[in-house]
Design an enzyme around this catalytic site. Sequence first.
Site, PDB file in Angstrom:
ATOM      1  N   ARG A  59      54.035  -3.767  67.977  1.00 25.29           N
ATOM      2  CA  ARG A  59      54.635  -5.106  68.036  1.00 25.29           C
ATOM      3  C   ARG A  59      56.034  -5.065  68.637  1.00 25.29           C
ATOM      4  O   ARG A  59      56.518  -6.061  69.181  1.00 25.29           O
ATOM      5  CB  ARG A  59      54.612  -5.758  66.654  1.00 25.29           C
ATOM      6  CG  ARG A  59      53.176  -6.116  66.235  1.00 25.29           C
ATOM      7  CD  ARG A  59      53.108  -6.630  64.824  1.00 25.29           C
ATOM      8  NE  ARG A  59      53.476  -5.645  63.838  1.00 25.29           N
ATOM      9  CZ  ARG A  59      52.654  -4.705  63.354  1.00 25.29           C
ATOM     10  NH1 ARG A  59      51.412  -4.651  63.754  1.00 25.29           N
ATOM     11  NH2 ARG A  59      53.074  -3.821  62.477  1.00 25.29           N
ATOM     12  N   GLU A  96      55.316   7.772  53.174  1.00 26.67           N
ATOM     13  CA  GLU A  96      55.153   7.873  51.729  1.00 26.67           C
ATOM     14  C   GLU A  96      54.312   9.113  51.384  1.00 26.67           C
ATOM     15  O   GLU A  96      54.636   9.877  50.498  1.00 26.67           O
ATOM     16  CB  GLU A  96      54.475   6.602  51.201  1.00 26.67           C
ATOM     17  CG  GLU A  96      54.677   6.407  49.726  1.00 26.67           C
ATOM     18  CD  GLU A  96      53.991   5.140  49.244  1.00 26.67           C
ATOM     19  OE1 GLU A  96      53.931   4.958  48.032  1.00 26.67           O
ATOM     20  OE2 GLU A  96      53.504   4.364  50.088  1.00 26.67           O
TER      21      GLU A  96
HETATM   22  P1  AMP Z   1      59.142   1.927  58.213  1.00 27.74           P
HETATM   23  O1  AMP Z   1      59.090   3.166  59.064  1.00 27.74           O
HETATM   24  O2  AMP Z   1      58.756   2.183  56.795  1.00 27.74           O
HETATM   25  O3  AMP Z   1      60.466   1.212  58.336  1.00 27.74           O
HETATM   26  O4  AMP Z   1      58.014   0.941  58.750  1.00 27.74           O
HETATM   27  C1  AMP Z   1      58.248   0.182  59.897  1.00 27.74           C
HETATM   28  C2  AMP Z   1      57.052   0.174  60.813  1.00 27.74           C
HETATM   29  O5  AMP Z   1      55.832   0.005  60.115  1.00 27.74           O
HETATM   30  C3  AMP Z   1      57.157  -0.976  61.776  1.00 27.74           C
HETATM   31  O6  AMP Z   1      56.694  -0.553  63.058  1.00 27.74           O
HETATM   32  C4  AMP Z   1      56.273  -2.053  61.187  1.00 27.74           C
HETATM   33  O7  AMP Z   1      55.558  -2.730  62.191  1.00 27.74           O
HETATM   34  C5  AMP Z   1      55.330  -1.305  60.252  1.00 27.74           C
HETATM   35  N1  AMP Z   1      55.308  -1.871  58.892  1.00 27.74           N
HETATM   36  C6  AMP Z   1      55.733  -1.279  57.755  1.00 27.74           C
HETATM   37  N2  AMP Z   1      55.555  -2.053  56.690  1.00 27.74           N
HETATM   38  C7  AMP Z   1      54.993  -3.205  57.137  1.00 27.74           C
HETATM   39  C8  AMP Z   1      54.597  -4.422  56.509  1.00 27.74           C
HETATM   40  N3  AMP Z   1      54.715  -4.640  55.191  1.00 27.74           N
HETATM   41  N4  AMP Z   1      54.091  -5.406  57.306  1.00 27.74           N
HETATM   42  C9  AMP Z   1      53.971  -5.224  58.635  1.00 27.74           C
HETATM   43  N5  AMP Z   1      54.329  -4.095  59.276  1.00 27.74           N
HETATM   44  C10 AMP Z   1      54.837  -3.087  58.546  1.00 27.74           C
END
Ligand code: AMP
Length: 178
Positions: A59, A96
């Site tokens: 996205r 995680e």
């Molecule tokens: P993080 O690395 O944990 O910050 O996760 C961010 C990435 O995972 C981004 O590319 C988001 O598109 C996706 N992502 C993580 N959690 C969600 C969520 N609850 N809803 C949509 N996309 C998520």
Amino acid sequence: MERLRSLIRDVPDFPRPGIVFKDITLLLGDRIAFTAAVSALAEPYRDAGVDIVAGIESRGFILGGAVADRLGAGFALVRKEGRLPSTRISQAYSLEYGEAVIEMHADAIKPGERVLIVDDLLATGGTAGAAGALVDRLGGDIVGFAFLIELSALGGSAALGGRPYTALLRTNTDGGIA
Ligand code: AMP
């Protein structure tokens, strides 16, 4: 902002039980909301001399490409492992459970270029932090990070190395979008 907020759909237990997925497809499909979101993402960086936007798959490609056009900047791809065809550099980061890897082409950014990193959502910050590490390794100068949504309770901004970041919408404590 109210229109943007109303077009983000919470999908419980996707892609795994316990995750509330923030689905932005309705926002992308709404011509007024999409244009407004791209304008608002680009606005803080309008005078920042951004040479190139680095968008995170997938996205971040949609939003980042449009932001790059708005800023008159180029675009660099940050992709999941194994998808870029030419010489690349890789960066692992923790999930995680286990690890993930993202990559950029080794020649995607020239040393000294001013880079804005764009993704749809900041959760734990692992992905954006790893994208920042890739840009650092290529010698890019990170101007900031721009997100549509920040899941504030997860504290992901701590992974951004103290660099500027912006988020158009933030979740409040009950998981709704504030
Ligand atoms: P993080 O690395 O944990 O910050 O996760 C961010 C990435 O995972 C981004 O590319 C988001 O598109 C996706 N992502 C993580 N959690 C969600 C969520 N609850 N809803 C949509 N996309 C998520």
